[in-house]
Design a protein around this motif. Structure first.
Motif, short mmCIF file in Angstrom:
data_model
loop_
_atom_site.label_atom_id
_atom_site.label_comp_id
_atom_site.label_asym_id
_atom_site.label_seq_id
_atom_site.Cartn_x
_atom_site.Cartn_y
_atom_site.Cartn_z
N TYR A 389 7.15 6.51 12.76
CA TYR A 389 6.77 7.87 13.13
C TYR A 389 5.37 7.86 13.72
N ILE A 390 5.25 8.19 14.98
CA ILE A 390 3.97 8.19 15.69
C ILE A 390 3.58 9.64 15.91
N ARG A 391 2.64 10.11 15.10
CA ARG A 391 2.26 11.53 15.13
C ARG A 391 1.80 11.94 16.53
N GLY A 392 2.27 13.10 16.96
CA GLY A 392 1.90 13.64 18.25
C GLY A 392 2.75 13.11 19.39
N GLU A 393 3.62 12.11 19.12
CA GLU A 393 4.47 11.55 20.16
C GLU A 393 5.95 11.68 19.81
N PHE A 394 6.41 10.84 18.90
CA PHE A 394 7.83 10.88 18.52
C PHE A 394 8.05 10.04 17.27
N GLY A 395 9.22 10.19 16.68
CA GLY A 395 9.64 9.36 15.55
C GLY A 395 11.05 8.86 15.79
N ILE A 396 11.34 7.69 15.25
CA ILE A 396 12.69 7.12 15.36
C ILE A 396 13.13 6.66 13.97
N ARG A 397 14.25 7.15 13.53
CA ARG A 397 14.85 6.71 12.26
C ARG A 397 16.31 6.37 12.51
N LEU A 398 16.76 5.28 11.92
CA LEU A 398 18.18 4.92 11.92
C LEU A 398 18.64 4.90 10.47
N GLU A 399 19.65 5.67 10.16
CA GLU A 399 20.12 5.77 8.78
C GLU A 399 21.63 5.67 8.73
N ASP A 400 22.09 4.68 7.97
CA ASP A 400 23.51 4.55 7.64
C ASP A 400 23.63 4.39 6.14
N ASP A 401 24.80 4.64 5.62
CA ASP A 401 25.03 4.52 4.18
C ASP A 401 25.54 3.12 3.87
N MET A 402 24.95 2.52 2.85
CA MET A 402 25.14 1.10 2.55
C MET A 402 25.86 0.91 1.21
N HIS A 403 26.81 0.01 1.21
CA HIS A 403 27.62 -0.30 0.03
C HIS A 403 27.37 -1.75 -0.36
N VAL A 404 26.91 -1.96 -1.59
CA VAL A 404 26.68 -3.31 -2.09
C VAL A 404 28.03 -3.90 -2.50
N THR A 405 28.37 -5.03 -1.91
CA THR A 405 29.64 -5.70 -2.19
C THR A 405 29.42 -6.83 -3.19
N GLU A 406 30.47 -7.59 -3.47
CA GLU A 406 30.36 -8.69 -4.42
C GLU A 406 29.42 -9.78 -3.92
N ASN A 407 29.33 -9.95 -2.60
CA ASN A 407 28.56 -11.06 -2.04
C ASN A 407 27.42 -10.64 -1.13
N GLY A 408 27.26 -9.35 -0.89
CA GLY A 408 26.22 -8.90 0.03
C GLY A 408 26.23 -7.39 0.13
N ALA A 409 26.28 -6.89 1.34
CA ALA A 409 26.32 -5.43 1.54
C ALA A 409 26.93 -5.14 2.91
N GLU A 410 27.42 -3.92 3.05
CA GLU A 410 28.00 -3.46 4.31
C GLU A 410 27.50 -2.04 4.58
N LEU A 411 27.50 -1.66 5.86
CA LEU A 411 27.27 -0.28 6.24
C LEU A 411 28.63 0.38 6.44
N PHE A 412 28.74 1.63 6.01
CA PHE A 412 29.99 2.35 6.21
C PHE A 412 30.24 2.69 7.68
N THR A 413 29.20 2.69 8.48
CA THR A 413 29.30 3.06 9.89
C THR A 413 28.56 2.04 10.75
N PRO A 414 28.98 1.84 12.01
CA PRO A 414 28.30 0.88 12.88
C PRO A 414 26.87 1.30 13.17
N GLN A 415 25.98 0.32 13.29
CA GLN A 415 24.61 0.61 13.67
C GLN A 415 24.56 1.24 15.06
N SER A 416 23.57 2.07 15.26
CA SER A 416 23.36 2.65 16.58
C SER A 416 22.81 1.59 17.52
#
Length: 426
Positions: A389-416
């Motif tokens: 977040y750069i005040r006075g200019e713009f902000g960028i956030r990428l948010e997906d929901d994450m599920h911890v699996t037996e061996n790692g993790a996955e996102l429920f949706t593809p990354q942007s």
């Protein structure tokens, strides 16, 4: 309780009425954009939580009570009450309580005039046909019924866990009427159960995430120069409705996208400006929480660079998330990418924690934040949402929901994939 998201929606809508000539589009005023009209309902893909599942939850709670030396837990209106019983309650200053002992059946304390509503909802709970319902009249205090229940269950001198959202007026009344009992937090039990999602819960959350991303994509296709902030929020809401669920998003444009929780200042989308959408929906009580950032038209080189850093930070957090990893280490993995790219130190540009637990509440346990030693377990679910977040200019956030699996993790949706084509991989 009004949520942060709902507060901003109300504030933004009010500001838009005062500060902008155009008002939000409604279905009664105009036809839906083609991208939204083409959406099909996915409502029939969602199956509700069953009474049998709630019975399993209560048995798990009893096991955790034993492990934490608790003789009972006390639940009142709110999410944990719904989680364990299916009861949706509101009562204001009148106490309604579910007391779940570590051994034996639950009992309820209820206003007498609400007995009919209570019995109707208790049918969703794992009780027999004759639940132990103790009522109190308007000129009586409910705490006598509570103390009576503790005595009859042999736990009047036991250790009782109070759910963390119980109002002080009630917890104080309970502790005064049962001075021989010991009181503690019920969080090891409530969070201990709710943090670990069942396959059914995971499926509902996956569907919620997919619905929200589809709604975002449809709304994004209808964005044009001059679209107001309230109008874009209305498009997101309409898209969720077409998909069969209640949902929406906060929208922040240009310099206001640098405020992670937004501004109520009236805003308009123009060519070349950053747009940040943050929202979600509810599917059978389970939440999604997704953010997408995009540019209408061409992004500047600086915008593209910042996006690429945030995208790598999200990937680093995903790679670090696995059973046994400390919650704080997941935040550290994402923050290192941001800092190494020159957007540090610490919280200077990446101003918030990496993520929060997600389930029936939009924010719940566990929290992916520096210093949190809680270790991830399989079937925990959290957000994964780095930002710059750069005040006075713009902000960028990428948010997906994450599920911890037996061996790692996955996102429920593809990354942007990019600012200019935020949904190209779908």
């Amino acid at each position: 309780m009004i949520s942060r998201r709902k507060f901003l929606e109300v504030g933004i809508a009010s500001a838009g009425v005062v500060g902008l000539a155009s008002s939000p589009v409604t279905p009664a005023q105009a036809a839906l954009p083609p991208s939204i009209a083409a959406l099909k309902s996915r409502k029939d893909e969602a199956s509700p939580i069953t009474r049998e599942e709630r019975e399993q939850r209560q048995e798990r709670a009893r096991k955790l009570m034993s492990e934490n030396a608790l003789d009972a837990i006390v639940l009142m209106e709110g999410t944990s009450l719904r989680y364990f019983s299916g009861i949706r309650w509101w009562g204001g200053e009148r106490m309604f309580a579910l007391v779940l002992p570590s051994k034996g059946n639950a009992f309820y304390v209820c206003p007498a005039f609400e007995e009919g509503r209570a019995r109707e909802q208790i049918k969703n709970a794992p009780d027999d046909e004759h639940p132990d319902l103790r009522t109190w009249q308007e000129d009586e205090r409910p705490y006598q019924r509570f103390a009576q229940g503790l005595r009859e269950h042999g736990i009047a001198t036991g250790k009782i866990g109070i759910e963390e959202t119980v109002r002080y007026v009630f917890s104080d009344g309970i502790s005064n009427i049962a001075p021989q009992a010991k009181f503690a937090s019920a969080t090891p039990v409530t969070a201990g159960c709710r943090m670990i999602k069942s396959p059914h819960e995971v499926a509902l959350m996956r569907l919620a995430s997919q619905v929200t991303l589809a709604a975002y994509e449809a709304a994004h296709s209808a964005v044009h120069d001059g679209l107001t902030q309230p109008e874009l929020q209305e498009l997101v809401k309409q898209a969720h409705e077409q998909l069969g669920f209640e949902g929406g998003a906060d929208v922040q444009v240009g310099e206001f996208s640098a405020l992670p929780h937004g501004s109520v200042t009236p805003q308009v989308v123009h060519e070349g400006t950053i747009v940040l959408m943050d929202g979600g929906c509810t599917v059978e009580g389970y939440q999604s929480d997704i953010s997408r950032t995009f540019v209408l038209g061409k992004a500047s080189d600086k915008m593209k660079n910042v996006f690429e850093v945030v995208q790598r930070a999200q990937s680093a957090a995903l790679a670090a998330a696995r059973p046994g990893a400390e919650c704080g280490s997941i935040d550290a993995a994402a923050r290192k990418v941001v800092t190494d790219a020159g957007y540090g130190p610490d919280y200077k540009y990446f101003t918030h924690r990496l993520g929060h637990g997600l389930g029936m509440d939009g924010h719940e346990w566990p929290y992916l934040v520096r210093g949190n030693p809680t270790r991830l377990q399989a079937n925990m679910t959290t957000s994964n949402e780095p930002g710059i977040y750069i005040r006075g200019e713009f902000g960028i956030r990428l948010e997906d929901d994450m599920h911890v699996t037996e061996n790692g993790a996955e996102l429920f949706t593809p990354q942007s994939p990019s600012l200019e084509k935020p949904f190209a991989n779908r």
